[in-house]
Motif scaffolding. Structure first.
Motif, PDB file in Angstrom:
ATOM      1  N   TYR A   1       0.856  -1.187   0.000  1.00  0.00           N
ATOM      2  CA  TYR A   1       0.000   0.000   0.000  1.00  0.00           C
ATOM      3  C   TYR A   1       0.888   1.232   0.000  1.00  0.00           C
ATOM      4  O   TYR A   1       2.073   1.159   0.315  1.00  0.00           O
ATOM      5  CB  TYR A   1      -0.939  -0.010   1.217  1.00  0.00           C
ATOM      6  CG  TYR A   1      -1.824  -1.234   1.242  1.00  0.00           C
ATOM      7  CD1 TYR A   1      -2.876  -1.362   0.339  1.00  0.00           C
ATOM      8  CD2 TYR A   1      -1.576  -2.269   2.134  1.00  0.00           C
ATOM      9  CE1 TYR A   1      -3.668  -2.510   0.335  1.00  0.00           C
ATOM     10  CE2 TYR A   1      -2.371  -3.408   2.139  1.00  0.00           C
ATOM     11  CZ  TYR A   1      -3.409  -3.524   1.236  1.00  0.00           C
ATOM     12  OH  TYR A   1      -4.193  -4.645   1.225  1.00  0.00           O
TER      13      TYR A   1
ATOM     14  N   GLU B   1       2.118  -1.204   4.894  1.00  0.00           N
ATOM     15  CA  GLU B   1       1.395  -2.472   4.963  1.00  0.00           C
ATOM     16  C   GLU B   1      -0.056  -2.334   5.388  1.00  0.00           C
ATOM     17  O   GLU B   1      -0.736  -3.334   5.580  1.00  0.00           O
ATOM     18  CB  GLU B   1       2.135  -3.431   5.907  1.00  0.00           C
ATOM     19  CG  GLU B   1       3.524  -3.800   5.410  1.00  0.00           C
ATOM     20  CD  GLU B   1       3.518  -4.349   3.981  1.00  0.00           C
ATOM     21  OE1 GLU B   1       2.678  -5.216   3.664  1.00  0.00           O
ATOM     22  OE2 GLU B   1       4.343  -3.891   3.170  1.00  0.00           O
ATOM     23  N   THR B   2      -0.528  -1.116   5.523  1.00  0.00           N
ATOM     24  CA  THR B   2      -1.906  -0.889   5.941  1.00  0.00           C
ATOM     25  C   THR B   2      -2.617  -0.045   4.896  1.00  0.00           C
ATOM     26  O   THR B   2      -2.115   1.013   4.509  1.00  0.00           O
ATOM     27  CB  THR B   2      -1.943  -0.164   7.308  1.00  0.00           C
ATOM     28  OG1 THR B   2      -1.194  -0.933   8.255  1.00  0.00           O
ATOM     29  CG2 THR B   2      -3.360   0.010   7.802  1.00  0.00           C
ATOM     30  N   ILE B   3      -3.785  -0.504   4.482  1.00  0.00           N
ATOM     31  CA  ILE B   3      -4.552   0.267   3.506  1.00  0.00           C
ATOM     32  C   ILE B   3      -5.068   1.547   4.161  1.00  0.00           C
ATOM     33  O   ILE B   3      -5.345   1.569   5.364  1.00  0.00           O
ATOM     34  CB  ILE B   3      -5.708  -0.568   2.913  1.00  0.00           C
ATOM     35  CG1 ILE B   3      -6.236   0.101   1.650  1.00  0.00           C
ATOM     36  CG2 ILE B   3      -6.783  -0.846   3.944  1.00  0.00           C
ATOM     37  CD1 ILE B   3      -7.098  -0.804   0.802  1.00  0.00           C
ATOM     38  N   SER B   4      -5.156   2.595   3.372  1.00  0.00           N
ATOM     39  CA  SER B   4      -5.656   3.874   3.891  1.00  0.00           C
ATOM     40  C   SER B   4      -6.491   4.563   2.820  1.00  0.00           C
ATOM     41  O   SER B   4      -6.587   4.090   1.672  1.00  0.00           O
ATOM     42  CB  SER B   4      -4.484   4.778   4.295  1.00  0.00           C
ATOM     43  OG  SER B   4      -3.832   5.278   3.124  1.00  0.00           O
TER      44      SER B   4
END
Length: 128
Positions: free
Chosen positions: A67, A71-74
């Motif tokens: 992303y 590693e975290t979608i936002s």
């Protein structure tokens, strides 16, 4: 000095809204940026080149990342997906970049994007 994830979120959200989206608006509405209608085609051509360079920068940023912020979608990822769809008719569309293509194809599998595209009657066929 530790840089927090929020810093990257705001950095990328500002870049996407104030640079990529702003340049896409000039691309789609060139007549609002000239008083000479003979300049419209040259504005479109120049904008496509500028925006393609921006997608190249984003492609480089996405190397080895799932992303935009890691590693975290936002919201940045969803926003970038929308902007990429706007540019899918370019001579060098976002899907022609290796990292960006991998990233966009992965996002296109998310329920939120599938549902919005169904509602907006947008095909995801190119992203599958």
């Amino acid at each position: 000095m530790e840089i927090k994830v929020e810093h990257y979120f705001f950095q990328w959200m500002m870049y996407l809204t104030n640079t990529v989206q702003a340049e896409l608006m000039v691309y789609f509405y060139p007549q609002k940026h000239t008083t000479d209608s003979q300049n419209i085609e040259s504005i479109i051509k120049m904008q496509e080149g500028r925006i393609t360079e921006m997608f190249k920068l984003l492609d480089d940023e996405l190397e080895n990342k799932n992303y935009l912020i890691g590693e975290t979608i936002s919201a940045c990822d969803y926003f970038l997906f929308m902007l990429a769809v706007w540019a899918d008719e370019f001579k060098k569309p976002p899907l022609s970049f290796n990292n960006l293509s991998r990233y966009l194809r992965k996002l296109a599998q998310r329920d939120a994007i599938i549902n919005v595209c169904k509602k907006e009657k947008l095909s995801l066929a190119d992203y599958m």
